[in-house]
Enzyme design. Structure first.
Site, PDB file in Angstrom:
ATOM      1  N   ASP A 160     -11.817  -4.687   0.713  1.00 11.98           N
ATOM      2  CA  ASP A 160     -12.315  -4.663  -0.680  1.00 11.98           C
ATOM      3  C   ASP A 160     -13.453  -5.338  -0.675  1.00 11.98           C
ATOM      4  O   ASP A 160     -13.216  -6.624  -0.979  1.00 11.98           O
ATOM      5  CB  ASP A 160     -11.103  -4.582  -1.459  1.00 11.98           C
ATOM      6  CG  ASP A 160     -11.691  -4.554  -3.138  1.00 11.98           C
ATOM      7  OD1 ASP A 160     -12.792  -4.403  -3.459  1.00 11.98           O
ATOM      8  OD2 ASP A 160     -10.552  -4.140  -4.053  1.00 11.98           O
ATOM      9  N   GLY A 204     -16.955   6.180   4.324  1.00 12.70           N
ATOM     10  CA  GLY A 204     -17.886   6.932   3.373  1.00 12.70           C
ATOM     11  C   GLY A 204     -18.802   7.714   4.148  1.00 12.70           C
ATOM     12  O   GLY A 204     -19.050   7.674   5.515  1.00 12.70           O
ATOM     13  N   ALA A 254     -19.439   1.803  -1.686  1.00 12.21           N
ATOM     14  CA  ALA A 254     -20.431   1.979  -2.989  1.00 12.21           C
ATOM     15  C   ALA A 254     -19.501   2.537  -4.104  1.00 12.21           C
ATOM     16  O   ALA A 254     -18.799   3.326  -3.683  1.00 12.21           O
ATOM     17  CB  ALA A 254     -21.495   2.399  -2.679  1.00 12.21           C
ATOM     18  N   THR A 296     -20.038   5.603  -6.028  1.00 13.11           N
ATOM     19  CA  THR A 296     -21.297   6.793  -6.074  1.00 13.11           C
ATOM     20  C   THR A 296     -21.026   7.769  -7.142  1.00 13.11           C
ATOM     21  O   THR A 296     -21.958   8.564  -7.164  1.00 13.11           O
ATOM     22  CB  THR A 296     -21.261   7.037  -4.329  1.00 13.11           C
ATOM     23  OG1 THR A 296     -19.962   7.788  -4.224  1.00 13.11           O
ATOM     24  CG2 THR A 296     -21.782   6.040  -3.676  1.00 13.11           C
ATOM     25  N   TYR A 341     -25.085   3.935 -13.236  1.00 13.30           N
ATOM     26  CA  TYR A 341     -25.070   3.430 -11.582  1.00 13.30           C
ATOM     27  C   TYR A 341     -26.527   2.924 -11.156  1.00 13.30           C
ATOM     28  O   TYR A 341     -26.482   2.140 -10.236  1.00 13.30           O
ATOM     29  CB  TYR A 341     -25.107   5.126 -10.893  1.00 13.30           C
ATOM     30  CG  TYR A 341     -25.405   5.055  -9.838  1.00 13.30           C
ATOM     31  CD1 TYR A 341     -24.235   4.776  -8.611  1.00 13.30           C
ATOM     32  CD2 TYR A 341     -26.502   5.592  -9.103  1.00 13.30           C
ATOM     33  CE1 TYR A 341     -24.668   4.919  -7.299  1.00 13.30           C
ATOM     34  CE2 TYR A 341     -26.562   5.812  -7.747  1.00 13.30           C
ATOM     35  CZ  TYR A 341     -25.676   5.509  -6.731  1.00 13.30           C
ATOM     36  OH  TYR A 341     -26.041   5.536  -5.346  1.00 13.30           O
TER      37      TYR A 341
HETATM   38  N1  LIG Z   1     -24.847  10.146  -1.981  1.00 16.23           N
HETATM   39  C1  LIG Z   1     -26.112   9.953  -2.163  1.00 16.23           C
HETATM   40  O1  LIG Z   1     -26.528  11.138  -2.395  1.00 16.23           O
HETATM   41  C2  LIG Z   1     -26.822   8.779  -2.185  1.00 16.23           C
HETATM   42  C3  LIG Z   1     -28.045   8.726  -2.825  1.00 16.23           C
HETATM   43  C4  LIG Z   1     -28.641   7.638  -3.051  1.00 16.23           C
HETATM   44  C5  LIG Z   1     -28.273   6.290  -2.363  1.00 16.23           C
HETATM   45  N2  LIG Z   1     -26.640   6.529  -1.813  1.00 16.23           N
HETATM   46  C6  LIG Z   1     -26.242   5.216  -1.567  1.00 16.23           C
HETATM   47  O2  LIG Z   1     -25.891   5.227   0.168  1.00 16.23           O
HETATM   48  C7  LIG Z   1     -24.782   4.601   0.296  1.00 16.23           C
HETATM   49  C8  LIG Z   1     -23.639   5.515   0.751  1.00 16.23           C
HETATM   50  O3  LIG Z   1     -23.267   6.456   0.124  1.00 16.23           O
HETATM   51  P1  LIG Z   1     -22.230   7.517   0.604  1.00 16.23           P
HETATM   52  O4  LIG Z   1     -22.673   8.843  -0.217  1.00 16.23           O
HETATM   53  O5  LIG Z   1     -22.114   7.507   1.867  1.00 16.23           O
HETATM   54  O6  LIG Z   1     -20.994   7.191  -0.456  1.00 16.23           O
HETATM   55  P2  LIG Z   1     -19.271   7.543  -0.345  1.00 16.23           P
HETATM   56  O7  LIG Z   1     -19.277   8.659   0.732  1.00 16.23           O
HETATM   57  O8  LIG Z   1     -19.121   7.594  -1.617  1.00 16.23           O
HETATM   58  O9  LIG Z   1     -18.676   6.324   0.286  1.00 16.23           O
HETATM   59  C9  LIG Z   1     -18.612   5.016  -0.254  1.00 16.23           C
HETATM   60  C10 LIG Z   1     -17.619   4.465   0.467  1.00 16.23           C
HETATM   61  O10 LIG Z   1     -17.260   3.036  -0.216  1.00 16.23           O
HETATM   62  C11 LIG Z   1     -15.970   2.748  -0.492  1.00 16.23           C
HETATM   63  N3  LIG Z   1     -15.563   1.991  -1.505  1.00 16.23           N
HETATM   64  C12 LIG Z   1     -15.766   2.139  -2.795  1.00 16.23           C
HETATM   65  N4  LIG Z   1     -15.138   1.142  -3.529  1.00 16.23           N
HETATM   66  C13 LIG Z   1     -14.953  -0.072  -2.319  1.00 16.23           C
HETATM   67  C14 LIG Z   1     -14.594  -1.312  -2.526  1.00 16.23           C
HETATM   68  N5  LIG Z   1     -14.486  -1.895  -3.708  1.00 16.23           N
HETATM   69  N6  LIG Z   1     -14.390  -1.896  -1.267  1.00 16.23           N
HETATM   70  C15 LIG Z   1     -14.823  -1.229   0.012  1.00 16.23           C
HETATM   71  N7  LIG Z   1     -14.968   0.202   0.049  1.00 16.23           N
HETATM   72  C16 LIG Z   1     -15.056   0.662  -1.252  1.00 16.23           C
HETATM   73  C17 LIG Z   1     -15.363   4.432  -1.049  1.00 16.23           C
HETATM   74  O11 LIG Z   1     -14.003   4.396  -0.437  1.00 16.23           O
HETATM   75  P3  LIG Z   1     -12.826   5.311  -1.489  1.00 16.23           P
HETATM   76  O12 LIG Z   1     -13.460   6.904  -1.019  1.00 16.23           O
HETATM   77  O13 LIG Z   1     -11.751   5.255  -0.811  1.00 16.23           O
HETATM   78  O14 LIG Z   1     -13.259   5.134  -2.882  1.00 16.23           O
HETATM   79  C18 LIG Z   1     -16.085   5.037   0.245  1.00 16.23           C
HETATM   80  O15 LIG Z   1     -15.556   5.349   1.502  1.00 16.23           O
HETATM   81  C19 LIG Z   1     -24.294   4.181  -1.272  1.00 16.23           C
HETATM   82  O16 LIG Z   1     -24.697   2.651  -1.506  1.00 16.23           O
HETATM   83  C20 LIG Z   1     -24.884   4.849  -2.145  1.00 16.23           C
HETATM   84  O17 LIG Z   1     -25.314   4.038  -3.378  1.00 16.23           O
HETATM   85  C21 LIG Z   1     -26.001   7.588  -1.638  1.00 16.23           C
END
Ligand SMILES: NC(=O)c1ccc[n+]([C@@H]2O[C@H](COP(=O)([O-])OP(=O)(O)OC[C@H]3O[C@@H](n4cnc5c(N)ncnc54)[C@H](OP(=O)(O)O)[C@@H]3O)[C@@H](O)[C@H]2O)c1
Length: 301
Positions: A51, A25, A73, A75, A138
């Site tokens: 997973d 991610g 997550a 997301t 979410y």
């Molecule tokens: N992005 C934002 O603006 C934002 C804002 C506030 C908070 N956050 C929080 O920050 C954190 C990181 O966000 P991010 O933007 O880095 O997210 P991201 O790029 O969407 O990465 C999430 C990762 O989780 C993996 N994943 C999904 N389902 C899974 C499962 N069942 N088991 C194992 N891995 C799984 C995804 O794999 P696949 O791609 O293969 O599905 C992806 O690699 C999250 O907790 C999010 O809620 C993000």
């Protein structure tokens, strides 16, 4: 959970073996890099490796870890409105699986959460212990994840972040710059306020919190200051060498999305200050530091 709470004695003082799940991610990638740069042994597990919805697999994967970072997550904020059970499975059940497994092996879990746990209708920065009142599916699933993590162990760390951008994923500044280049102009909402935050800064903060043996509880891992999406879009196009005037202000009313977006999503950083850990700096300074590594190079003419 009160960040001033004492840590249980069962937790090992040496924190050298890091396990990052969801490591492909956007945030996960930077955590792997930051923990390695700090000299830790890091095992990086992608979704294909682990997973998080599989409780038994989590228990097996966490054996031997000192610190576990949950980069996994669901997301897709808008999709979650129609797929809440799927989002809940990852954001709440997955978090609970990791939190219990981490507590069982005496590891400390770092669990990223979100500003979307709040209603987003305040007029002053949200404190870490302000009541959660999520307005989106979410946000509900992430609030449930927070609860599960801190219920499993008071030693765990919930890091609420927001408006993330980084090199290793799709994100707002990349999209805005692409659209501004393709169409010459882009309308961006100017009535939602938050804190643009670099994934590398969140990763660095996670490393610093562990090094400082910060008390368990909830911390806000966002840049300081605040901006509207319009402000951030103008900063993004300027960094790409485009005319900031290409970004035009619009309103949330004119740009309706499936999931409601908070109007005021600014988080305070008092818990970090109480723990003696420096918060991430001002969003504009951090964007200036980040932009060249986040934005793709301008296409050749
Ligand atoms: N992005 C934002 O603006 C934002 C804002 C506030 C908070 N956050 C929080 O920050 C954190 C990181 O966000 P991010 O933007 O880095 O997210 P991201 O790029 O969407 O990465 C999430 C990762 O989780 C993996 N994943 C999904 N389902 C899974 C499962 N069942 N088991 C194992 N891995 C799984 C995804 O794999 P696949 O791609 O293969 O599905 C992806 O690699 C999250 O907790 C999010 O809620 C993000």
């Amino acid at each position: 959970m009160n960040p001033g709470q004492a840590r249980p004695r069962s937790v090992a003082p040496s924190r050298t073996r890091w396990l990052v799940v969801g490591a492909a991610g956007m945030l996960g990638q930077d955590v792997v890099e930051a923990a390695r740069a700090a000299g830790h042994d890091v095992v990086a597990l992608t979704r294909a490796d682990l997973d998080v919805t599989d409780a038994r697999a989590c228990r097996e994967a966490l054996a031997g870890a000192d610190v576990v970072v949950n980069g996994a997550a669901y997301t897709a904020v808008d999709d979650a409105e129609t797929h809440e059970p799927q989002a809940f499975a990852v954001n709440a059940v997955g978090a609970a699986n990791l939190a219990r497994a981490a507590a069982d092996v005496g590891a400390r879990l770092i669990h990223p959460s979100t500003d979307y746990v709040f209603a987003g209708d305040a007029d002053a920065p949200y404190a870490e212990d302000a009541p959660v009142a999520p307005r989106s599916a979410y946000g509900r699933t992430k609030a449930a994840g927070e609860w599960a993590v801190l219920a499993a162990s008071p030693d765990h760390l919930v890091l609420r972040t927001a408006w993330l951008y980084g090199a290793g994923g799709g994100n707002f500044p990349k999209t805005i710059v692409r659209v501004a280049r393709e169409r010459g102009g882009v309308d961006v909402v100017d009535d939602q306020r938050g804190q643009p935050t670099w994934t590398r800064d969140v990763a660095d903060l996670a490393v610093r919190l562990v090094a400082a043996e910060a008390p368990g509880g909830t911390y806000h891992a966002t840049s300081s200051g605040d901006a509207t999406w319009f402000d951030f879009a103008r900063a993004a196009v300027a960094a790409a060498g485009l005319d900031p005037e290409a970004v035009r202000p619009t309103t949330s009313e004119a740009f309706v999305r499936p999931a409601p977006r908070p109007a005021y999503s600014v988080l305070g950083h008092d818990a970090l200050l109480r723990a003696g850990v420096e918060p991430i700096g001002d969003w504009r300074d951090r964007w200036e530091a980040a932009a060249s590594s986040v934005l793709p190079p301008a296409p050749a003419r």
